[in-house]
Design a protein around this motif. Structure first.
Motif, short mmCIF file in Angstrom:
data_model
loop_
_atom_site.label_atom_id
_atom_site.label_comp_id
_atom_site.label_asym_id
_atom_site.label_seq_id
_atom_site.Cartn_x
_atom_site.Cartn_y
_atom_site.Cartn_z
N ALA A 21 12.30 104.83 -12.08
CA ALA A 21 11.92 104.22 -13.36
C ALA A 21 10.52 103.61 -13.26
O ALA A 21 9.71 103.73 -14.20
CB ALA A 21 12.93 103.15 -13.75
N GLU A 22 10.21 102.97 -12.15
CA GLU A 22 8.88 102.39 -11.97
C GLU A 22 7.81 103.49 -11.93
O GLU A 22 6.71 103.33 -12.47
CB GLU A 22 8.83 101.56 -10.69
CG GLU A 22 9.61 100.26 -10.77
CD GLU A 22 9.27 99.31 -9.63
OE1 GLU A 22 8.17 99.44 -9.05
OE2 GLU A 22 10.10 98.45 -9.33
N LYS A 76 5.64 107.53 -19.07
CA LYS A 76 6.78 108.25 -19.63
C LYS A 76 7.87 107.23 -20.01
O LYS A 76 8.90 107.10 -19.33
CB LYS A 76 7.29 109.30 -18.65
CG LYS A 76 6.24 110.38 -18.37
CD LYS A 76 6.80 111.52 -17.55
CE LYS A 76 5.78 112.63 -17.37
NZ LYS A 76 5.44 113.31 -18.63
N MET A 77 7.64 106.53 -21.09
CA MET A 77 8.48 105.39 -21.45
C MET A 77 9.86 105.80 -21.96
O MET A 77 10.81 105.02 -21.86
CB MET A 77 7.77 104.53 -22.49
CG MET A 77 6.46 103.92 -21.97
SD MET A 77 6.64 103.10 -20.35
CE MET A 77 7.78 101.78 -20.76
N GLU A 78 10.00 107.01 -22.49
CA GLU A 78 11.32 107.45 -22.93
C GLU A 78 12.26 107.58 -21.72
O GLU A 78 13.43 107.17 -21.78
CB GLU A 78 11.21 108.80 -23.66
CG GLU A 78 12.54 109.30 -24.22
CD GLU A 78 13.17 108.34 -25.22
OE1 GLU A 78 14.43 108.23 -25.24
OE2 GLU A 78 12.43 107.67 -25.97
N GLU A 111 15.74 105.36 -20.78
CA GLU A 111 17.01 105.99 -20.38
C GLU A 111 17.52 105.40 -19.07
O GLU A 111 18.70 105.05 -18.94
CB GLU A 111 16.82 107.50 -20.23
CG GLU A 111 16.59 108.24 -21.54
CD GLU A 111 16.29 109.71 -21.30
OE1 GLU A 111 16.52 110.18 -20.16
OE2 GLU A 111 15.82 110.39 -22.24
N LEU A 112 16.63 105.32 -18.10
CA LEU A 112 17.02 104.80 -16.79
C LEU A 112 17.33 103.30 -16.86
O LEU A 112 18.25 102.83 -16.18
CB LEU A 112 15.91 105.06 -15.77
CG LEU A 112 15.79 106.49 -15.27
CD1 LEU A 112 14.52 106.68 -14.46
CD2 LEU A 112 17.01 106.87 -14.43
N LYS A 113 16.59 102.59 -17.67
CA LYS A 113 16.79 101.14 -17.76
C LYS A 113 18.20 100.82 -18.23
O LYS A 113 18.86 99.92 -17.69
CB LYS A 113 15.76 100.53 -18.72
CG LYS A 113 15.84 99.01 -18.82
CD LYS A 113 14.72 98.48 -19.69
CE LYS A 113 14.79 96.96 -19.82
NZ LYS A 113 13.66 96.42 -20.63
N GLN A 114 18.68 101.55 -19.22
CA GLN A 114 20.04 101.32 -19.72
C GLN A 114 21.07 101.58 -18.62
O GLN A 114 22.01 100.79 -18.44
CB GLN A 114 20.32 102.24 -20.92
CG GLN A 114 21.69 102.04 -21.53
CD GLN A 114 21.90 102.92 -22.75
OE1 GLN A 114 20.99 103.57 -23.23
NE2 GLN A 114 23.13 102.94 -23.26
N GLU A 164 17.64 93.04 -10.82
CA GLU A 164 18.02 92.96 -12.23
C GLU A 164 16.87 92.42 -13.06
O GLU A 164 16.57 92.92 -14.15
CB GLU A 164 19.26 92.08 -12.40
CG GLU A 164 19.75 92.00 -13.84
CD GLU A 164 20.97 91.13 -14.01
OE1 GLU A 164 21.45 91.00 -15.15
OE2 GLU A 164 21.47 90.59 -13.01
N ALA A 165 16.20 91.39 -12.54
CA ALA A 165 15.05 90.82 -13.25
C ALA A 165 13.91 91.84 -13.33
O ALA A 165 13.23 91.94 -14.37
CB ALA A 165 14.58 89.56 -12.54
N GLN A 166 13.72 92.60 -12.26
CA GLN A 166 12.65 93.61 -12.27
C GLN A 166 12.96 94.71 -13.27
O GLN A 166 12.06 95.21 -13.97
CB GLN A 166 12.50 94.20 -10.87
CG GLN A 166 11.98 93.20 -9.84
CD GLN A 166 12.06 93.73 -8.41
OE1 GLN A 166 12.58 94.82 -8.17
NE2 GLN A 166 11.55 92.96 -7.47
N ILE A 167 14.23 95.09 -13.35
CA ILE A 167 14.63 96.12 -14.31
C ILE A 167 14.45 95.63 -15.74
O ILE A 167 13.99 96.36 -16.62
CB ILE A 167 16.09 96.55 -14.06
CG1 ILE A 167 16.20 97.27 -12.71
CG2 ILE A 167 16.61 97.45 -15.18
CD1 ILE A 167 17.60 97.35 -12.17
N ALA A 168 14.80 94.39 -15.98
CA ALA A 168 14.66 93.82 -17.31
C ALA A 168 13.21 93.82 -17.78
O ALA A 168 12.93 93.86 -18.98
CB ALA A 168 15.22 92.40 -17.34
N SER A 169 12.29 93.78 -16.80
CA SER A 169 10.86 93.74 -17.15
C SER A 169 10.22 95.11 -17.23
O SER A 169 9.01 95.21 -17.47
CB SER A 169 10.09 92.88 -16.13
OG SER A 169 10.08 93.50 -14.86
N LEU A 170 11.00 96.17 -17.05
CA LEU A 170 10.44 97.52 -17.12
C LEU A 170 9.89 97.82 -18.51
O LEU A 170 10.49 97.43 -19.51
CB LEU A 170 11.51 98.55 -16.75
CG LEU A 170 11.81 98.72 -15.25
CD1 LEU A 170 13.03 99.60 -15.07
CD2 LEU A 170 10.61 99.30 -14.51
#
Length: 429
Positions: A392-393, A400-402, A406-409, A423-429
Motif C-alpha cells: 500500500a505504501e 495509485k490511490m485507488e 482497496e488495500l487500506k480497507q 494501525e496508525a500508519q495505515i489510517a494515515s495512508l
C-alpha cells in the motif's frame, strides 16, 4: 517517511482515545489467569543423555538412539531459552547420527533437515530431504517434510502436490498442513476448521506435545479472526500443559498490547519471558510497545540489545534476515537493507521476501522498481497483512490511490494482527 512522524503520533493518540471508549462488555484479560505462569522456573538445561554423547559413539542402535535423544533435548532447550547454541548443538549430534547410521538413516536426514529449517537453511534442508526420499523408508514423513520445505521456498505448486500425496483426513500431520495451505491462500475460516479438527485429534491422542502445538497455533488463527477471547483461553490451556511456554506468554502479551492497548502490562509479561528466554524477536516487540507508549529511551535500548545479539553472532546466519531488513530501514541504513533483502530473495524467493526487497527499494527512492516487484511477485501471491501494508505504501508513492484505498480497507480489518503502531500508519495512508 520522517515527515509523517507527527501525524502518526496524532493518529496513535486518537486510536487510544477511541479504545478508551470501548464498551465495558468487550473481552478483557485478567492478570490472575496468568500471573502464576510468569513466575515459572527457567528451563533446565541438563540431561542424563548428555553423559552418553561424545565423539567416539559407534554405530550400534542404542548409541544412535542416544544421539537422537540428545538432539531432542537440545531442541527443547533452544525452544525454552532461545539460545542459538543449543540449536547448533542439536545439528552437531544429528550430523553425527547421519554419519554413523547403518539403518534408519532417512529418519536422521529428515531430523537434520528440520534443524536446518529452524536455521532458515532451506536449500540445504531440501537437499537432505531429497536424499532421505531415495532411501524409500518413511515415505509419508518425507513427503510431509517436502511440503513444508516448498512452502518455505515459495514453490507453492510443488507444495500442493506433496500435500495431495499425503491426504488423510484422520491424520494429524495432514490436517495441520492443509490448515497452513488454506491460510496461505487467505481462507482463514477453512484454515481454522482444519486446525480445530487437528486439535481434536491431539486431544484424543492424549499427546501433550501435539496438544501444546495445537493450542498455540489455533490461538494464533483465532486472533487473526478477531476471536480474541478464544485465542486467550487457548494460550492459557497451553500454559497449563507447559508453564514455561514463551510462545503462549507472548500471545497473551500481544492480546494485552494490541487488543487492550495496555503497554505497561504487556511489557510486564514480556519482561517475565525475557528473564528466561533470550530470543532476539522479543527485543523487537519490546521496542514496538515502547514506541506505542512514547518511551523513546526504552525503544532505543531494546533495538540496541537486539542488534548486539543478532549482529554480533554469526551463528544466527539467515534466521533473522527479514527482521534485520526492517531494523536497518528503521535505522535509515537503506543500502545495507536492500543488499540483505536481495540475499533473502536468493535464499527464500517467497512473496514476503520480494515484499521486503520492494520496500527497501521504496526507501531508496526507487518507487517504480518497487512497484514492478510487488505487482509481479507479491499481489495475489500472499495475504500477509504486514507485506500488504508495504504494498500500500508503494502504491501511494506511485500515485495509485485507488489501489491504496482497496488495500487500506483490507488492512484496517487486520489491525489487531498488525498492532497499534501499524494501525496508525495505515489510517494515515
Amino acid at each position: 517517511m520522517k515527515a509523517t512522524k507527527f501525524y502518526t503520533i496524532f493518529m496513535l493518540m486518537l486510536l487510544f482515545l477511541v479504545s478508551c471508549q470501548q464498551k465495558e462488555t468487550e473481552f478483557r484479560t485478567n492478570s490472575q489467569d496468568y500471573d502464576q505462569f510468569l513466575a515459572s522456573e527457567p528451563v533446565k538445561t541438563t540431561s542424563k543423555y548428555f553423559d552418553l554423547w561424545d565423539n567416539k559413539i559407534k554405530s550400534d542402535s542404542l548409541q544412535l538412539l542416544s544421539l537422537g535423544n540428545v538432539a531432542g533435548e537440545y531442541n527443547r532447550f533452544f525452544s525454552g531459552t532461545g539460545n542459538i547454541q543449543y540449536l547448533k548443538d542439536a545439528e552437531k549430534s544429528l550430523k553425527k547420527a547421519v554419519e554413523i547410521a547403518a539403518i534408519g538413516k532417512a529418519g536422521y536426514l529428515r531430523a537434520l533437515a528440520r534443524n536446518y529449517i529452524s536455521q532458515h537453511r532451506f536449500r540445504e534442508a531440501l537437499d537432505l530431504a531429497e536424499k532421505a526420499r531415495k532411501f524409500g523408508s518413511g515415505v509419508k514423513e518425507t513427503q510431509s517434510l517436502l511440503f513444508d520445505l516448498h512452502m518455505e521456498l515459495g514453490n507453492y505448486d510443488l507444495a500442493n502436490q506433496y500435500l495431495d500425496s499425503i491426504q488423510n483426513m484422520s491424520d494429524f500431520g495432514y490436517l495441520i498442513r492443509v490448515a497452513k495451505w488454506n491460510d496461505h491462500k487467505g481462507d482463514l475460516d477453512t484454515a481454522i476448521n482444519f486446525m480445530e479438527k487437528a486439535l481434536a485429534k491431539a486431544e484424543s491422542s492424549k499427546n501433550k506435545g501435539l496438544q501444546l502445538w495445537s493450542y498455540t497455533n489455533l490461538a494464533d488463527f483465532y486472533g487473526h479472526a478477531l476471536r480474541i477471547e478464544e485465542s486467550y483461553n487457548l494460550y492459557l490451556r497451553a500454559l497449563n500443559i507447559d508453564p514455561q511456554n514463551a510462545y503462549a506468554k507472548k500471545g497473551i502479551a500481544w492480546i494485552v498490547y494490541s487488543h487492550e492497548r495496555n503497554g505497561t502490562e504487556a511489557l510486564r509479561i514480556l519482561d517475565s519471558i525475557m528473564q528466561k528466554n533470550q530470543s532476539p524477536e522479543y527485543y523487537l516487540l519490546k521496542a514496538e510497545i515502547a514506541d506505542f507508549m512514547g518511551n523513546d529511551m526504552l525503544r532505543v535500548q531494546a533495538l540496541d540489545d537486539y542488534y548486539k545479539i543478532v549482529g554480533n553472532n554469526p551463528q544466527y546466519g539467515d534466521m533473522y534476515n527479514a527482521y534485520n531488513v526492517d531494523f536497518l530501514l528503521e535505522m535509515d541504513v537503506e543500502q545495507k537493507a536492500y543488499k540483505l533483502a536481495q540475499e533473502e530473495v536468493n535464499n527464500r524467493p517467497t512473496p514476503e521476501s520480494y515484499g521486503w526487497l520492494a520496500y527497501s527499494l521504496l526507501h531508496l527512492g526507487e518507487n517504480k522498481k518497487a512497484l514492478e516487484l510487488i505487482e509481479k511477485h507479491v499481489m495475489g501471491a500472499t495475504f500477509e497483512p504486514a507485506i500488504l501494508h508495504q504494498a500500500a505504501e508503494i502504491y501511494k508513492a506511485n500515485g495509485k490511490m485507488e489501489k491504496v484505498r482497496e488495500l487500506k480497507q483490507e488492512l484496517m480489518e487486520a489491525a489487531y494482527e498488525l498492532g497499534p503502531i501499524k494501525e496508525a500508519q495505515i489510517a494515515s495512508l
